[in-house]
Design an enzyme around this catalytic site. Structure first.
Site, PDB file in Angstrom:
ATOM      1  N   HIS A  99     -31.107 -13.285  -7.603  1.00  9.19           N
ATOM      2  CA  HIS A  99     -32.115 -12.484  -8.302  1.00  9.19           C
ATOM      3  C   HIS A  99     -33.235 -12.243  -7.291  1.00  9.19           C
ATOM      4  O   HIS A  99     -33.507 -13.102  -6.445  1.00  9.19           O
ATOM      5  CB  HIS A  99     -32.751 -13.243  -9.468  1.00  9.19           C
ATOM      6  CG  HIS A  99     -31.823 -13.687 -10.549  1.00  9.19           C
ATOM      7  ND1 HIS A  99     -31.088 -14.836 -10.467  1.00  9.19           N
ATOM      8  CD2 HIS A  99     -31.544 -13.143 -11.758  1.00  9.19           C
ATOM      9  CE1 HIS A  99     -30.381 -14.986 -11.584  1.00  9.19           C
ATOM     10  NE2 HIS A  99     -30.631 -13.982 -12.378  1.00  9.19           N
ATOM     11  N   GLU A 140     -23.450  -8.251 -17.720  1.00  9.77           N
ATOM     12  CA  GLU A 140     -22.956  -9.608 -17.989  1.00  9.77           C
ATOM     13  C   GLU A 140     -23.252  -9.974 -19.445  1.00  9.77           C
ATOM     14  O   GLU A 140     -24.415 -10.206 -19.809  1.00  9.77           O
ATOM     15  CB  GLU A 140     -23.654 -10.580 -17.028  1.00  9.77           C
ATOM     16  CG  GLU A 140     -23.185 -12.007 -17.185  1.00  9.77           C
ATOM     17  CD  GLU A 140     -23.824 -12.932 -16.153  1.00  9.77           C
ATOM     18  OE1 GLU A 140     -23.997 -12.519 -14.994  1.00  9.77           O
ATOM     19  OE2 GLU A 140     -24.151 -14.072 -16.513  1.00  9.77           O
TER      20      GLU A 140
HETATM   21  C1  XUL Z   1     -27.865 -16.563 -17.324  1.00  8.74           C
HETATM   22  C2  XUL Z   1     -26.989 -16.051 -16.245  1.00  8.74           C
HETATM   23  C3  XUL Z   1     -27.677 -15.333 -15.146  1.00  8.74           C
HETATM   24  C4  XUL Z   1     -26.943 -14.137 -14.636  1.00  8.74           C
HETATM   25  C5  XUL Z   1     -27.709 -13.351 -13.629  1.00  8.74           C
HETATM   26  O1  XUL Z   1     -27.204 -17.247 -18.318  1.00  8.74           O
HETATM   27  O2  XUL Z   1     -25.788 -16.238 -16.272  1.00  8.74           O
HETATM   28  O3  XUL Z   1     -27.908 -16.234 -14.133  1.00  8.74           O
HETATM   29  O4  XUL Z   1     -25.714 -14.483 -14.078  1.00  8.74           O
HETATM   30  O5  XUL Z   1     -28.930 -12.932 -14.113  1.00  8.74           O
HETATM   31 CO    CO Z   2     -24.216 -15.622 -15.029  1.00 10.20          CO
END
Ligand code: XUL
Ligand code: CO
Length: 437
Positions: free
Chosen positions: A101, A232
């Protein structure tokens, strides 16, 4: 250059007989399985947030992990050092990719401009290290959930000012992902969801989410970013009801907003189980829609009800996952990202290595087993046979859409009651166990 993991050597493949926990027993990167190198099947990735920003802190207690290279400050130098440690770890573990991130890799500043400048300073170091080592960025993403400004969501925030901030942040995150040659870009919903319908206009929030994603597509095209955009799914946590609930929900959201040609899915095991599905259920759902883009390879603790993000050491689960991946012909440009963290009690630096070695080896063994299952053809043959009534006669007419209710009624009058056919679950399970050793 400083050495960050002086006591830890490059991890090598030693084969299944090895008892060395710092060796791979199944992951042999250059070995070919079904005509492709293991490293190209698996495309492993380190999740920067857990591995280089995780401290062991939980809602009940403070940090437990002390990393000698991390002075705990928010300085740029400290951030750059963490990035250097990341590349040494990638090299020693023989992992080709990492994911981050924006706010994992660089400290946020007092303004957007300052945050962007901080990011550029760390991205410059990452770019140099990528060039030196050949390591690559699997995906980048923007953290649109930690800062209090996002407490009511980012693109689904009732305040348009926050929507605009989120857009500005994603714009920059797309740019730095492109700068680093990122092969994908991920949207995890963060706080896109709601706590109570009493204060929520769900229809309007979902329309805003679709607008936001369309703007991301437009900006991706404007800057000619070549990576895949991924969504996701996650059903809950932090909000009570996350909009990107599971693969099926996201697929239908994408289709109803004409976004399904622009996005694929990044399926996370622990999120699938939080939604009440198995890992492989959500993988298969995404794959069947032609939308399985990448995987967050972790697992939950099924005795607990939250996202524990553990390293998956379960060979049966890894095999089920790799079956879906092999059956769709691979994951590239996606990969297997270890969105997993050490247990709070696993405090040694070497535990960072052991966790990844164990996770990599489980998926490598899963890959080998899945390939064997496909090559032997016993289970696939049994499944094919189970549906064989659709290969000819009335079944073929049903599948091709060349019959209708009246003809089917006549068919029943002529052929009578169908015979019950055993699903033979236990037989399938016995045969699966023959491969798992
Ligand atoms: C949160 C999660 C995040 C995403 C990326 O549960 O999985 O870390 O993968 O934002
Ligand atoms: Co994740």
């Amino acid at each position: 250059m400083a050495e960050y993991f002086p006591g830890l050597k490059k991890v090598e493949y030693e084969g299944p007989e090895s008892k060395n926990v710092f060796a791979f027993r199944y992951y042999n990167p250059e070995e070919e399985i079904m005509g492709k190198k293991m490293k190209d099947h698996l495309r492993f990735s380190v999740a920067y947030w857990h591995t280089f920003r995780g401290s062991g802190a939980d809602p009940f207690g403070a940090a437990t992990m002390d990393r000698p290279w991390d002075d705990g400050s928010d300085s740029i130098e400290n951030a750059q050092n963490r990035m250097r440690a990341n590349f040494e770890m990638l090299e020693k573990l023989n992992i080709d990719y990492y994911c981050f991130h924006d706010r994992d890799i660089a400290p946020q500043g007092a303004s957007l401009e300052e945050s962007n400048e901080n990011l550029d300073k760390v991205v410059a170091v990452a770019k140099e290290l990528q060039a030196q080592t050949g390591k690559k960025l699997l995906w980048g993403t923007a953290n649109l959930f930690s800062n209090p400004r996002f407490m009511n969501g980012a693109s689904t925030n009732p305040d348009a000012h926050v929507f605009a901030y989120a857009a500005a942040q994603v714009k920059k995150a797309l740019e730095v992902t492109q700068e680093l040659g990122g092969e994908n870009y991920v949207f995890w919903g963060g706080r896109e969801g709601y706590m109570t319908l009493l204060n929520t206009d769900m229809k309007r929030e979902l329309a805003h989410l679709a607008r936001f994603l369309q703007m991301a597509v437009d900006y991706k095209k404007k800057i000619a970013f070549g990576g895949t955009l991924l969504i996701e799914p996650k059903p809950k946590e932090p909000t009570t009801h996350q909009y990107d609930f599971d693969a099926a929900t996201v697929i239908s959201f994408l289709k109803s907003n004409n976004l399904d040609t622009e996005f694929k899915l990044n399926i996370e095991a622990n999120h699938a189980t939080l939604a009440g599905h198995s890992f492989e259920h959500d993988l298969q759902t995404a794959s069947d829609a032609g939308l399985l883009g990448s995987i967050d390879a972790n697992t939950g603790n099924l005795l607990l009800g939250w996202d524990t993000d553990q390293f998956n050491m379960d060979i049966r689960s890894a095999t089920a996952a790799m079956l879906v991946v092999l059956n769709q012909g691979g994951l590239a440009p996606g990969g297997l990202n270890f969105d997993a963290k050490l247990r709070r009690e696993s405090t040694d630096v070497e535990d960072m290595f052991l966790a990844h070695i164990g996770g990599m080896d489980a998926f490598a063994q899963g890959l080998r087993t899945a390939a064997q299952i496909i090559e032997d053809g016993v289970i696939p043959g049994m499944v094919k046979e189970r549906y064989s009534s659709y290969d000819s006669g009335i079944g073929a007419k049903i599948e091709s859409g060349t019959t209708e209710f009246t003809e089917l009624e006549t068919y029943i009058k002529e052929n009578g009651e169908p015979q019950g056919k055993s699903g033979k679950q236990e037989k399938y399970e016995i045969i699966l166990n023959q491969y798992l050793h």
